[in-house]
Scaffold this active site. Structure first.
Site, short mmCIF file in Angstrom:
data_model
loop_
_atom_site.label_atom_id
_atom_site.label_comp_id
_atom_site.label_asym_id
_atom_site.label_seq_id
_atom_site.Cartn_x
_atom_site.Cartn_y
_atom_site.Cartn_z
N TYR A 196 -1.27 -0.69 10.36
CA TYR A 196 -1.32 -0.91 8.92
C TYR A 196 -0.08 -0.32 8.25
O TYR A 196 0.57 -0.97 7.42
CB TYR A 196 -2.60 -0.29 8.34
N SER A 200 0.85 -1.19 0.00
CA SER A 200 0.00 0.00 0.00
C SER A 200 0.88 1.24 0.00
O SER A 200 1.99 1.22 0.54
CB SER A 200 -0.86 0.01 1.26
#
Length: 154
Positions: free
Chosen positions: A78, A22
């Site tokens: 994350y 990501s």
């Protein structure tokens, strides 16, 4: 999982690993200078050093000190997990120069994780990892981070 498949991949004439990451895992999103220093030190980066960063984050989560230790603006776990994955991509690429090992951000895809607020369909998101997996072996870079189809900074 990658380590488990290495022996099988070594049988291929064009072994490759594409890690789905990501843009949130880019080091610019990691505010903790200690962790950023470890993950950006490509010459000395090891799996153990990545584990050290992740374990420190876990400890800070348990002690509720994540915000005071300034890990990230949002979604610290994350950000750190994806930054760790990007670091692991570099380690694997260095360890297996005959492989093509890269990580890719597929874009902001409509998934359950973001309550379908993404802008790309699952099919559109899948196109970037698939493209990387199918590039001609000799023309493929290795040890890189891609933001969709473009090489980007870790």
């Amino acid at each position: 999982m990658c380590d488990a498949f290495i022996p099988l991949l070594q049988l291929s004439d064009s072994p490759r690993i594409v890690n789905v990451s990501s843009f949130m895992g880019q080091l610019k999103n990691l505010l903790n200078e200690w962790a950023k220093g470890i993950l950006s030190d490509t010459e000395n980066l090891t799996e153990e050093r990545i584990d050290q960063v992740i374990n420190q984050l876990l400890n800070d989560l348990k002690e509720d000190t994540v915000k005071t230790k300034d890990w990230a603006k949002v979604m610290s776990a994350y950000v750190v997990s994806k930054a760790g994955l990007n670091g692991y991509t570099r380690i694997l690429a260095k360890k297996h120069p005959e492989f093509r090992v890269n990580s890719v951000c597929p874009g902001f895809v409509k998934t359950d994780m973001n309550f379908k607020t993404g802008v790309l369909s699952v099919e559109e998101g899948a196109s970037s990892p698939v493209r990387l997996a199918l590039l001609p072996h000799r023309e493929s870079p290795s040890g890189c981070f891609f933001d969709r189809k473009q090489v980007s900074e870790f």
